[in-house]
Design a protein around this motif. Structure first.
Motif, PDB file in Angstrom:
ATOM      1  N   THR A 266       0.849  -1.184   0.000  1.00 25.06           N
ATOM      2  CA  THR A 266       0.000   0.000   0.000  1.00 25.06           C
ATOM      3  C   THR A 266       0.883   1.231   0.000  1.00 25.06           C
ATOM      4  O   THR A 266       1.531   1.561   0.995  1.00 25.06           O
ATOM      5  CB  THR A 266      -0.923  -0.001   1.235  1.00 25.06           C
ATOM      6  OG1 THR A 266      -1.684  -1.212   1.236  1.00 25.06           O
ATOM      7  CG2 THR A 266      -1.878   1.165   1.183  1.00 25.06           C
TER       8      THR A 266
ATOM      9  N   CYS B  30      -8.143   2.182  -4.330  1.00 20.13           N
ATOM     10  CA  CYS B  30      -9.104   1.366  -3.585  1.00 20.13           C
ATOM     11  C   CYS B  30     -10.089   0.654  -4.511  1.00 20.13           C
ATOM     12  O   CYS B  30     -10.729  -0.321  -4.111  1.00 20.13           O
ATOM     13  CB  CYS B  30      -9.858   2.198  -2.558  1.00 20.13           C
ATOM     14  SG  CYS B  30     -11.130   3.284  -3.249  1.00 20.13           S
TER      15      CYS B  30
ATOM     16  N   THR C 180       1.293   3.929  -8.946  1.00 19.69           N
ATOM     17  CA  THR C 180       0.422   3.241  -7.987  1.00 19.69           C
ATOM     18  C   THR C 180      -1.050   3.372  -8.367  1.00 19.69           C
ATOM     19  O   THR C 180      -1.899   2.647  -7.847  1.00 19.69           O
ATOM     20  CB  THR C 180       0.660   3.760  -6.556  1.00 19.69           C
ATOM     21  OG1 THR C 180       0.108   2.842  -5.615  1.00 19.69           O
ATOM     22  CG2 THR C 180       0.027   5.137  -6.348  1.00 19.69           C
TER      23      THR C 180
END
Length: 413
Positions: free
Chosen positions: A10, A121, A374
């Motif tokens: 993460t 997410c 990311t």
């Protein structure tokens, strides 16, 4: 049903901790380092002193004054009557609204198209619901003049190829994080036509809807023909009123979709804090009356951020980075391809360049940012690893400190 979830890297946790460890000037995280407007703070103070009801449970699916004004406010924008008690759900931030949408509408084996770059997410939420993500990227085309987020477009042919009988939904984010792209009506129409043709839902993350620049206008895909019934629109009070810590959001859609989201909400968060809902309701009531006028916060905030955007772009350019001017949102990405930095000590064999650069910039120069790769799926990550993201919704003192770091760095290159 039970589902084993794999632990995964993460970036938010990793780089937030890195910034804290090195006491870096933080342009990585997307939140204001200034207070919300006085009127919304005062609304919360009044709510907290407004009697016992403000400290007790309110309606599970949304405080009545809040769902009424949300329905009235956005009904005017989309050009239809919205039922406050059937079509609106108040959630614990836009994050929970997204969670409810995926859990309620995605079934085992469904395919969900994610437009890249996307907030990270989305993919795990789809997978948690049993779905499979399919990815299509916004790509830059040669523009004239200063590179802009408007230069990044979808290929209509590539997008169409992602739709098939297993496709259940497409997720879009406009204005986009991290890119700042504001979808034009004709771009949304391409997506809408495919949704109607294939009977596919659209989950539209619009948390930055009031933050547009240079005459760009936010358009809700739910307002296009045939899209109200198949769109779930996600909004955020935190982004709207510069109060991200309040963690209050909403989902708006037709009753057919909302009844399923409400079931998930009922079985998870149950309800949101009463006083913050009351304060946000009063904020929207104020903005309803001032809408379109210079006194409206929805006019004042983007005007203020426009100046901060210009300042950041100038700083990045002077340091040898190539900024991509955002049409909307909190963020600006910059191309680091031309930067000459020895990253050999920080690099690992499987790490994208932007991850390595962000670590170097944080540790060696004291400026924290975020790697753009990311925001991409693993198959496309390397292709976009020459960009990093900067947040400009910051006090001038913070931007000045970043400017000082970039100026000193540029003098050593």
């Amino acid at each position: 049903m039970s589902r084993q979830l794999q632990a995964r890297r993460t970036a938010w946790l990793e780089f937030t901790q890195l910034a804290a460890d090195h006491r870096a000037v933080n342009l990585g995280q997307g939140f204001p380092d200034f207070s919300p407007p006085t009127f919304i703070q005062e609304a919360l103070r009044e709510a907290l002193s407004g009697g016992y009801q403000m400290h007790q449970y309110t309606r599970v699916f949304g405080h009545p004054p809040l769902v009424r004004i949300l329905a009235k406010f956005f009904g005017r924008i989309v050009g239809r009557e919205i039922d406050p008690f059937e079509d609106v759900l108040v959630t614990a931030g836009a994050y929970q609204a997204l969670f409810c949408a995926f859990q309620a509408l995605i079934e085992e084996g469904d395919e969900v198209i994610l437009v890249e770059p996307f907030f990270d997410c989305y993919q795990p939420m789809v997978e948690l619901a049993g779905g499979k993500t399919v990815h299509v990227s916004l790509r830059p085309v040669e523009g004239s003049g200063v590179p802009s987020s408007g230069d990044w477009v979808l290929s209509p042919e590539e997008l169409a190829s992602k739709f098939n009988p297993r496709t259940k939904a497409i997720v879009i984010n406009t204005p986009n994080n991290p890119l700042g792209k504001v979808y034009k009506t004709e771009e949304l129409q391409v997506i809408a036509d495919l949704c109607v043709r294939h009977d596919v839902l659209c989950i539209s993350d619009e948390v930055y809807e009031w933050l547009t620049y240079d005459g760009n206008k936010h358009v809700k895909i739910a307002s296009l023909p045939g899209m109200w019934e198949r769109t779930v629109t996600i909004g955020s009070a935190g982004k709207t009123f510069s109060a991200t810590g309040w963690k209050l959001g909403w989902a708006i859609s037709s009753v057919h979709n909302m009844k399923n989201l409400k079931i998930i909400h009922l079985g998870s968060v149950y309800q949101c804090p009463t006083a913050t809902q009351e304060a946000v309701a009063r904020g929207f009531e104020r903005e309803y009356e001032l809408f379109g006028t210079p006194e409206s916060y929805f006019q004042q905030l983007p005007a203020m951020l426009h100046q901060k955007r210009e300042k950041l772009a100038s700083c990045l350019g002077a340091a040898g980075l190539q900024p991509v001017m955002p049409e909307g949102g909190y963020f600006m990405i910059a191309d680091i391809s031309s930067v000459k930095v020895d990253l050999s000590d920080q690099s690992t064999e499987d790490e994208p360049k932007d991850f390595t650069f962000v670590k170097w910039l944080t540790k060696e120069k004291g400026l924290a940012t975020m790697p753009v790769s990311t925001f991409y799926s693993p198959e496309h990550r390397r292709e976009f690893s020459q960009y990093v993201r900067f947040c400009f919704v910051k006090e001038d003192s913070t931007l000045n400190a970043a400017e000082d770091i970039l100026r000193k760095w540029s003098q050593t290159q």
